[in-house]
Design a protein around this motif. Structure first.
Motif, PDB file in Angstrom:
ATOM      1  N   HIS A   1       4.238  -8.835   1.828  1.00  0.00           N
ATOM      2  CA  HIS A   1       4.108  -7.426   3.212  1.00  0.00           C
ATOM      3  C   HIS A   1       3.058  -6.760   2.886  1.00  0.00           C
ATOM      4  N   ARG A   2       2.967  -6.013   3.927  1.00  0.00           N
ATOM      5  CA  ARG A   2       2.144  -4.908   4.083  1.00  0.00           C
ATOM      6  C   ARG A   2       2.439  -3.814   4.868  1.00  0.00           C
ATOM      7  N   LEU A   3       1.867  -2.669   4.298  1.00  0.00           N
ATOM      8  CA  LEU A   3       2.198  -1.457   5.291  1.00  0.00           C
ATOM      9  C   LEU A   3       1.089  -1.214   5.848  1.00  0.00           C
ATOM     10  N   HIS A   4       1.023  -0.893   7.347  1.00  0.00           N
ATOM     11  CA  HIS A   4      -0.241  -0.280   7.821  1.00  0.00           C
ATOM     12  C   HIS A   4      -0.678   1.136   7.174  1.00  0.00           C
ATOM     13  N   ASP A   5      -2.155   1.188   7.099  1.00  0.00           N
ATOM     14  CA  ASP A   5      -2.513   2.391   6.419  1.00  0.00           C
ATOM     15  C   ASP A   5      -1.755   3.528   6.956  1.00  0.00           C
ATOM     16  N   LEU A   6      -1.787   3.875   8.244  1.00  0.00           N
ATOM     17  CA  LEU A   6      -1.194   5.196   8.456  1.00  0.00           C
ATOM     18  C   LEU A   6       0.409   5.262   8.121  1.00  0.00           C
ATOM     19  N   VAL A   7       1.074   3.959   8.042  1.00  0.00           N
ATOM     20  CA  VAL A   7       2.393   4.056   7.473  1.00  0.00           C
ATOM     21  C   VAL A   7       2.489   4.017   5.992  1.00  0.00           C
ATOM     22  N   ARG A   8       1.620   3.514   5.316  1.00  0.00           N
ATOM     23  CA  ARG A   8       1.600   3.666   4.008  1.00  0.00           C
ATOM     24  C   ARG A   8       1.507   5.295   3.434  1.00  0.00           C
ATOM     25  N   LEU A   9       0.603   5.887   4.290  1.00  0.00           N
ATOM     26  CA  LEU A   9       0.393   7.373   4.096  1.00  0.00           C
ATOM     27  C   LEU A   9       1.607   8.110   4.295  1.00  0.00           C
ATOM     28  N   HIS A  10       2.436   7.672   5.611  1.00  0.00           N
ATOM     29  CA  HIS A  10       3.767   8.205   6.047  1.00  0.00           C
ATOM     30  C   HIS A  10       4.696   8.181   4.822  1.00  0.00           C
ATOM     31  N   ALA A  11       4.605   6.739   4.263  1.00  0.00           N
ATOM     32  CA  ALA A  11       5.599   6.533   3.532  1.00  0.00           C
ATOM     33  C   ALA A  11       5.490   7.404   1.916  1.00  0.00           C
ATOM     34  N   ALA A  12       4.295   7.454   1.526  1.00  0.00           N
ATOM     35  CA  ALA A  12       4.069   8.446   0.660  1.00  0.00           C
ATOM     36  C   ALA A  12       4.509   9.894   0.711  1.00  0.00           C
ATOM     37  N   ALA A  13       4.032  10.107   1.781  1.00  0.00           N
ATOM     38  CA  ALA A  13       4.389  11.709   2.199  1.00  0.00           C
ATOM     39  C   ALA A  13       5.787  11.759   2.146  1.00  0.00           C
ATOM     40  N   LYS A  14       6.852  10.709   2.611  1.00  0.00           N
ATOM     41  CA  LYS A  14       8.173  10.906   2.483  1.00  0.00           C
ATOM     42  C   LYS A  14       8.752  11.046   1.148  1.00  0.00           C
TER      43      LYS A  14
END
Length: 731
Positions: A371-384
């Motif tokens: 699996h992979r997180l889209h770049d923006l999604v990964r940044l969002h997940a890290a912020a959460k």
């Protein structure tokens, strides 16, 4: 250093792909045949997703290709734009249409401009491309410049498509451009004007217009709500800034709530947009708001998995990572012990949550169970994760991720080389969950190679967070580095591991990093630097009172001195090693020292002395169960007997060595045995068998990636001389 091949003297210089025979004049019915490797046609492009109204951009790309093709030139285009605007989707839609016109394959690389670990090293990408094109791992050159030369040579005659995704700079892209008249597409968040000097055509991709965004929203929903609420659909697309990623995310949430009107989503998104104004990702406020809405609608288990996956240091991951981050320690366990992730109580919940994240378009598949997180999604997940997870929980999850990779890499290390006695592994409170490796040593090496970008990211991350993991993971990667020659990663991992060991003031770990790392530096041709590392380890072993460790460095120091041409000093080191190692408990390493002494004696023209050392080495190594190095001793014995004029004794030793080494698929040592047998045939005045043995040796040198080594050059020169001799007689 324990369990490493201290007698190795392989030449690590450049390589030539494919057999080559050059001859002046050939007399008689001489036929030379070489087995060419089967052509490899990689098809690496990810699947293409539907795109909405990008016909103008597709026309521009195709027009550029046709114009370049008419002139016989390579097509190079760069697609740039805001994150989530659909750059990769456009490139894939275009390139997949070209498959019939470019039948030699498709190469793909994520260059990681947005990766937490930093942009991908071009040398690493070129190495992957070479292996995808059929170059054996051992044939990939160590030097970056030689890799690039081989890559351009291999692709010069191919009709090939290359996609370089998420580039950080023109400098990162330029070494990855293939030869030939194929097509290369580059995607990046930034314009790359530096590529214009390479003939690149720049395409700036803008967000979708409102109507096009509405069309994408309608396709995502696949029901009548867009037709029923057209103005609200336009408002939603406007809030999504026309970014396809945001539109799809919003549409996916609406699709999951068939009774919810678009108006409700618009109101919620507008409110979230205002609240998160100061938390935008690179100014993409509406994307952040859309992702927040999706996140808020996730069940708690999936939401927790999502935010913890934002801590993952790599760009992709397998099921086992998701299981590991959700696992919780058992209060009854006194200590952590590695266990299969599939058997964890957290497995079912983690896999179900992964499915929910895919349904919400927050994850994409890269391969089966990966699996992979889209770049923006990964940044969002890290912020959460930073917002919603306590620091202790974040640290514990990150440690479980690091331990997962350390434990699995250690299991792979044992599967490849069970005689390599590893130092202790220090895991956190756990659970420590491992991935499935498959069956056999090659599958274990394949796992390490596939995960190498993430493993390197973990090493760098762990240096500051968990320094013991940094050096232990570098140590666990020893079999991969030794057998598949990832020299730059070898050097980097051990540099990071050494820094971590120094921070811990763990002198035993420092010595392991110096000796293991020194072998890699030796392979890179930096012999003086390698000698400095071995000597530093020797001083530390002596200061610690570790007689065994100090004695083992004698072999390493001798090898470095031998490469530097300081043969008298190398001989002194090997003599000391042969005398001291058996007395401190390492009889096998003492046998390797005698092997090295035989090699130096031959180089100094002392065949009688070489026979004595090689005979002793053969007896010791065979008694220790080391048949590989015993066969190497047989080669040295054969060469020494030949130098003494004892042809029959030489033949017996060389034939025995060849039988053992062929069964092990040890290409380089097989080549050396064949080379010596060719010299023996020449000594007996048999040019035909000599030519055949030289040709077979050249094929083995090439298979081992040593076609440019001094031994291979010597064999090639003799083969050409014999082939050019009148009537096939002696040259």
């Amino acid at each position: 250093m324990r369990g490493q091949e201290q007698g190795s003297h392989n030449d690590m210089s450049g390589t030539v792909y494919g057999p080559a025979v050059q001859a002046h004049t050939v007399y008689g019915g001489v036929h030379v045949r070489a087995q060419e490797p089967a052509p490899r046609r990689p098809w690496q492009l990810p699947a293409s997703a539907p795109i909405t109204n990008r016909s103008a951009e597709l026309d521009v790309l195709e027009e550029r290709r046709l114009r370049a093709g008419q002139g016989g030139h390579h097509t190079l285009v760069s697609v740039s734009g805001l994150g989530g605007v659909g750059k990769t989707a456009l490139a894939l839609a275009w390139l997949h249409r070209l498959r019939a016109d470019f039948p030699d394959g498709q190469l793909y690389a994520d260059l990681g401009a947005q990766s937490p670990a930093g942009p991908t090293d071009p040398a690493e990408v070129v190495g992957r491309f070479l292996r995808a094109l059929g170059v054996a791992a051992a044939q990939v050159p160590a030097a970056f410049a030689e890799r690039g030369t081989l890559y351009r040579s291999l692709t010069a005659g191919l009709k090939l498509v290359v996609l370089l995704d998420d580039a950080a700079s023109a400098a990162q892209v330029r070494p990855l451009l293939p030869g030939g008249a194929g097509v290369t597409a580059v995607t990046s968040r930034w314009r790359l004007p530096g590529l214009t000097v390479d003939g690149c055509h720049l395409v700036q991709l803008e967000p979708l217009g409102v109507e096009d965004g509405v069309e994408l929203l309608a396709a995502t929903l696949a029901d009548g709500r867009v037709d029923a609420q057209p103005e609200q659909a336009r408002a939603l697309v406007t809030l999504c800034a026309g970014l396809p990623l945001a539109v799809r995310v919003a549409g996916a949430r609406l699709a999951a709530r068939p009774r919810r009107g678009i108006t409700t989503m618009v109101r919620a998104l507008a409110k979230e947009h205002e609240r998160l104004e100061g938390l935008a990702i690179e100014g993409d406020h509406n994307v952040r708001a859309a992702l927040d809405q999706t996140y808020q609608e996730l069940p708690e288990g999936a939401a927790r998995l999502y935010r913890l996956l934002g801590l993952h240091p790599g760009t992709e991951f397998g099921d086992a990572v998701a299981i590991a981050v959700l696992a919780r320690p058992d209060p009854g366990d006194a200590a952590s012990a590695p266990a299969p992730a599939a058997e964890s109580p957290a497995a079912a919940d983690a896999l179900a949550s992964l499915d929910l994240l895919h349904d919400a378009n927050l994850l994409t598949d890269t391969d089966e169970d990966r699996h992979r997180l889209h770049d923006l999604v990964r940044l969002h997940a890290a912020a959460k994760a930073a917002q919603d997870e306590p620091p202790r929980e974040r640290a514990a999850a990150l440690r479980r991720i690091a331990d997962h990779y350390l434990a699995t890499a250690t299991a792979a290390e044992y599967a490849v080389d069970p005689q390599h006695r590893t130092m202790a592994r220090d895991y956190g409170p756990g659970p420590v969950l491992t991935d499935e490796l498959g069956t056999g040593p090659e599958a274990a090496l394949d796992w390490q190679e596939r995960e190498l970008p993430t493993l390197m990211a973990v090493v760098r991350l762990a240096r500051g967070a968990f320094p013991e993991v940094a050096w232990q993971l570098a140590d666990a990667l020893w079999p991969l580095f030794l057998r598949r020659k990832f020299y730059e990663e070898w050097r980097t991992a051990h540099q990071e591991g050494l820094a971590a060991a120094e921070e811990l003031r763990d002198t035993a770990a420092q010595c392991r990093m110096l000796t293991s790392g020194g072998v890699g530096v030796l392979g890179l041709g930096e012999h003086t630097r390698a000698l400095e590392m071995f000597e530093r380890a020797a001083r530390q072993f002596q200061a610690d009172g570790d007689a065994l460790g100090h004695a083992r460095t004698l072999n390493y120091r001798g090898l470095a001195l031998q490469r530097l041409g300081r043969l008298d000093e190398a001989t002194r080191c090997f003599r000391l090693a042969a005398r001291e190692l058996p007395g401190v408990g390492d009889v096998r390493a003492g046998g390797l020292a005698r092997l090295n002494l035989a090699d130096v004696a031959l180089a100094l023209g002392r065949p009688d002395e070489a026979v004595v050392h090689a005979t002793a080495a053969h007896t010791t190594l065979l008694g220790a169960g080391d048949t590989y190095n015993a066969a190497r001793a047989d080669i040295l014995l054969g060469r020494a007997h030949l130098a003494r004029g004892a042809a029959d004794l030489a033949e017996g030793r060389l034939t025995a060595a060849l039988t053992v080494l062929r069964a092990m698929s040890a290409a380089y040592e097989t080549a050396r045995a064949l080379h010596a047998l060719a010299e023996l045939a020449e000594h007996r005045g048999l040019p035909g068998p000599a030519r055949a043995a030289y040709l077979e040796a050249l094929t083995s040198y090439d298979r081992a990636g040593r076609a440019a080594s001094p031994d291979a050059r010597s064999a090639r020169a003799r083969f050409e001389a014999l082939s050019a001799a009148p009537d096939g007689g002696p040259a």
